[in-house]
Design a protein around this motif. Sequence first.
Motif, mmCIF file in Angstrom:
data_model
loop_
_atom_site.group_PDB
_atom_site.id
_atom_site.type_symbol
_atom_site.label_atom_id
_atom_site.label_comp_id
_atom_site.label_asym_id
_atom_site.label_seq_id
_atom_site.Cartn_x
_atom_site.Cartn_y
_atom_site.Cartn_z
ATOM 1 N N SER A 100 0.836 -1.191 0.000
ATOM 2 C CA SER A 100 0.000 0.000 0.000
ATOM 3 C C SER A 100 0.879 1.252 0.000
ATOM 4 O O SER A 100 2.106 1.184 0.029
ATOM 5 C CB SER A 100 -0.932 -0.006 1.212
ATOM 6 O OG SER A 100 -0.236 0.460 2.345
ATOM 7 N N GLY A 101 0.207 2.394 -0.043
ATOM 8 C CA GLY A 101 0.926 3.667 -0.112
ATOM 9 C C GLY A 101 0.760 4.257 -1.489
ATOM 10 O O GLY A 101 1.148 3.635 -2.475
ATOM 11 N N PRO A 102 0.141 5.479 -1.572
ATOM 12 C CA PRO A 102 -0.089 6.084 -2.888
ATOM 13 C C PRO A 102 1.225 6.450 -3.570
ATOM 14 O O PRO A 102 2.158 6.901 -2.932
ATOM 15 C CB PRO A 102 -0.912 7.330 -2.572
ATOM 16 C CG PRO A 102 -0.642 7.633 -1.134
ATOM 17 C CD PRO A 102 -0.330 6.327 -0.466
ATOM 18 N N VAL A 103 1.307 6.216 -4.880
ATOM 19 C CA VAL A 103 2.486 6.656 -5.643
ATOM 20 C C VAL A 103 2.179 7.943 -6.414
ATOM 21 O O VAL A 103 3.093 8.627 -6.864
ATOM 22 C CB VAL A 103 2.990 5.579 -6.634
ATOM 23 C CG1 VAL A 103 3.575 4.405 -5.882
ATOM 24 C CG2 VAL A 103 1.895 5.126 -7.580
ATOM 25 N N ALA A 104 0.897 8.249 -6.572
ATOM 26 C CA ALA A 104 0.524 9.430 -7.356
ATOM 27 C C ALA A 104 -0.737 10.052 -6.779
ATOM 28 O O ALA A 104 -1.787 10.033 -7.394
ATOM 29 C CB ALA A 104 0.304 9.032 -8.810
ATOM 30 N N PRO A 105 -0.630 10.618 -5.564
ATOM 31 C CA PRO A 105 -1.830 11.157 -4.918
ATOM 32 C C PRO A 105 -2.468 12.255 -5.781
ATOM 33 O O PRO A 105 -1.773 13.095 -6.330
ATOM 34 C CB PRO A 105 -1.309 11.753 -3.606
ATOM 35 C CG PRO A 105 0.120 11.361 -3.478
ATOM 36 C CD PRO A 105 0.593 10.825 -4.791
ATOM 37 N N GLY A 106 -3.781 12.202 -5.897
ATOM 38 C CA GLY A 106 -4.503 13.261 -6.608
ATOM 39 C C GLY A 106 -4.374 13.204 -8.117
ATOM 40 O O GLY A 106 -4.807 14.124 -8.816
ATOM 41 N N LEU A 107 -3.836 12.111 -8.646
ATOM 42 C CA LEU A 107 -3.557 12.040 -10.088
ATOM 43 C C LEU A 107 -4.812 12.173 -10.941
ATOM 44 O O LEU A 107 -4.752 12.645 -12.077
ATOM 45 C CB LEU A 107 -2.870 10.702 -10.393
ATOM 46 C CG LEU A 107 -2.403 10.463 -11.827
ATOM 47 C CD1 LEU A 107 -1.293 11.444 -12.200
ATOM 48 C CD2 LEU A 107 -1.909 9.029 -12.004
ATOM 49 N N THR A 332 -5.457 3.784 3.591
ATOM 50 C CA THR A 332 -6.425 3.059 4.410
ATOM 51 C C THR A 332 -5.759 2.078 5.360
ATOM 52 O O THR A 332 -6.128 1.972 6.524
ATOM 53 C CB THR A 332 -7.424 2.322 3.501
ATOM 54 O OG1 THR A 332 -8.119 3.305 2.730
ATOM 55 C CG2 THR A 332 -8.429 1.528 4.316
ATOM 56 N N LEU A 333 -4.774 1.347 4.881
ATOM 57 C CA LEU A 333 -4.112 0.346 5.724
ATOM 58 C C LEU A 333 -3.684 0.943 7.055
ATOM 59 O O LEU A 333 -3.893 0.359 8.117
ATOM 60 C CB LEU A 333 -2.887 -0.218 4.997
ATOM 61 C CG LEU A 333 -1.986 -1.139 5.832
ATOM 62 C CD1 LEU A 333 -2.688 -2.448 6.142
ATOM 63 C CD2 LEU A 333 -0.667 -1.384 5.131
ATOM 64 N N LEU A 334 -3.098 2.142 7.006
ATOM 65 C CA LEU A 334 -2.599 2.762 8.232
ATOM 66 C C LEU A 334 -3.703 3.513 8.939
ATOM 67 O O LEU A 334 -3.907 3.355 10.145
ATOM 68 C CB LEU A 334 -1.430 3.686 7.893
ATOM 69 C CG LEU A 334 -0.241 2.886 7.346
ATOM 70 C CD1 LEU A 334 0.579 3.707 6.397
ATOM 71 C CD2 LEU A 334 0.588 2.329 8.480
ATOM 72 N N ASP A 335 -4.430 4.346 8.205
ATOM 73 C CA ASP A 335 -5.427 5.197 8.861
ATOM 74 C C ASP A 335 -6.549 4.363 9.486
ATOM 75 O O ASP A 335 -7.062 4.707 10.531
ATOM 76 C CB ASP A 335 -5.971 6.219 7.864
ATOM 77 C CG ASP A 335 -4.912 7.251 7.456
ATOM 78 O OD1 ASP A 335 -4.067 7.590 8.320
ATOM 79 O OD2 ASP A 335 -4.921 7.712 6.311
#
Lengths: 398, 398
Positions: A100-107, A332-335
Amino acid sequence: MDDATLSRFADLVVGFGANVQDDQIVAINCEPGKEYVVRALAESAYRRGARFVDVSWFDPWVKRARIAYAREDTLSYVPPWYGRRVLELGEQRAARIALSGPVAPGLLNDLDPVRAGRDRLPAVKEGIQVVNDRTTNWTIAPCPTPAWAQMVFPDLAPDAALTRLEEQLLHVLRLDEDDPIAAWRERADALVGAASRLGERRFDALHYEGPGTDLTIGLLPSSWQAARFDTVDGIEHMPNLPTEEVFTTPDPARTEGTVTATKPLVLVDGTVVRDLVVRFEGGRAVDVGASEGGETLATITRTDDGASRLGEVALVDREGRIGNLGTIFYDTLLDENAASHIALGQGFPFVLDEAHRDRANRSEIHIDFMIGSNELTVTGITPAGDRVPVLAGGRWQI
Amino acid sequence: MDDATLSRFADLVVGFGANVQDDQIVAINCEPGKEYVVRALAESAYRRGARFVDVSWFDPWVKRARIAYAREDTLSYVPPWYGRRVLELGEQRAARIALSGPVAPGLLNDLDPVRAGRDRLPAVKEGIQVVNDRTTNWTIAPCPTPAWAQMVFPDLAPDAALTRLEEQLLHVLRLDEDDPIAAWRERADALVGAASRLGERRFDALHYEGPGTDLTIGLLPSSWQAARFDTVDGIEHMPNLPTEEVFTTPDPARTEGTVTATKPLVLVDGTVVRDLVVRFEGGRAVDVGASEGGETLATITRTDDGASRLGEVALVDREGRIGNLGTIFYDTLLDENAASHIALGQGFPFVLDEAHRDRANRSEIHIDFMIGSNELTVTGITPAGDRVPVLAGGRWQI
């Protein structure tokens, strides 16, 4: 991250999270930008005897081109081999790892949200089936990337932001312990204990009260689950690393009231939903509002009948490592592990008592959103109507 | 490469090379490091009505982990869904695009070549079947990367090397013409003409003479092909961009003598084979020697019976754009189009006269290596034993 830390991280994910067995196929789902972790996972998996590491890369920039230019009627098309690969991973009793973890937030933020909502890749509906079949030992773990670090720590310089994100992830993954696996076993035992006590109460409903929230969720005869899963073949694994939650599947027909999300929600395509408020009537989300990204989420809740109903309720205490950081990870995984949450869409039939398994919500989607905080009070309601404090101020009351 | 050039490049590959049709699935095969071209191809494909762009990424660093650490008996394992995806692309009448150009030259050089030879991914045997079925319109085009540029121009600084590689690739792709498609149509017409004249001669064999080379290759009743293919549904496409060759499938039982490669050969896994000399007896490569990478290639020639026999003979004149540059690209797509070449492994049954289709070589592999130069003389031998000059000094003699 230095090489030694990267190896320890990979060994935790492969050896403890997914618990890869000798001669297993290991499927890794990830995006471009996560190569360095993928390669460390592959090395760790092959060192412990994996038969094959099958990496499936999904590029959100290619998805962006699709949303921007593809013909309207093609946007929900998925090639048949996408789902069949997932089903075959189950048949082959594979291990599965996602990063997980976004690579392109808001793309996708500047694109038409209705078009964006029609393409749910990289998620495929067969993924939910394989989870429910319990045929694969799997885990999701976070992968730090520069773009993600900048999103989480916008006030830091790029290098400092990445270092900070890595530090926090290593902390919540308990990789700053001498023996991370021992630390995880202890925490998993505590969570399994809380789940067990909750299950014994056989609550008929949960009542949530807090700022902007007055919500009652009906429950079905079910167990509560935590942390650790077993496959049908008895392979123990940790579906989420980190994990701090206990959860069950609610009655999809009995949710009433209004709930206000306490953290932003990042959809699988990178869309950020902020200030989400959802009103439920007769189990259905009849009103989905947000200051940003609400339309995309609303479109997704119309995917099928179950997409507007709840499939999961999860409680998170304040003793986990994530909530204490005060960081919004936009992941999501973390939050979700920082706070109590609920999920629209597919439920988990296997947590229900045998006679009630047909009653779990069914949907092609499963979207968690965070509703917990230290201001949230959760009260259990027994079949007789008695009210029993469950969670208050972030602490278990049972 | 600026955005406008990148778009023109993508449009040439998608619109002319693969000739993507409305509502087609477009499969793209590539490696990490080629994202910027992949995304431009996706945009171009969706703009012209593609139904779905399915990108398959193969990471050579994950392969390196496998060769280094996986159990010996697992090294040739390929998950069944790899081959089935390719067959389904045929069934679905998809378009296929592959991007050549090494992203990690020499990555496997320090590993055991016998182990490396056992894992032939990303190649799968079903790929050859789909080519022979002519069910997909496809093309391979080069994608510049910094690592490749440094390998080709080791004396230039990284930026200058990349700029130089891009310039040369744009030149050989005829993208420095006002109308690259018109330029390609003209060249393709010339190549198709040469192929047609060669086919009319019905040679029984070709005799190659040059430094380190005295080789006779028996031919079967066949046509010669060039440049342009049609699918079974009549979709015209250019399997290679650039392309400068005419070729046929030889008699796998009648190759005799010794041939010396005139350029290094880069295997699909990045291994570089230098100073290759192959001796044939009765159609079989009985001796494979090289100053580097020879053992890996020798292992591959033992994959199956056809792997040590020829599946292709190709002639390249000196009028193409690649040979004139004098550059060694370490990439088969370009280097094979700079010089006449032959290939070990799978042949092309469809070029043979109907009654002889069973006689084409069969193998899971197909590996081209370059044997042409201005010092090479190629002579056709008629069924009556007459010798007819075919190619000398890089010029057609027929």
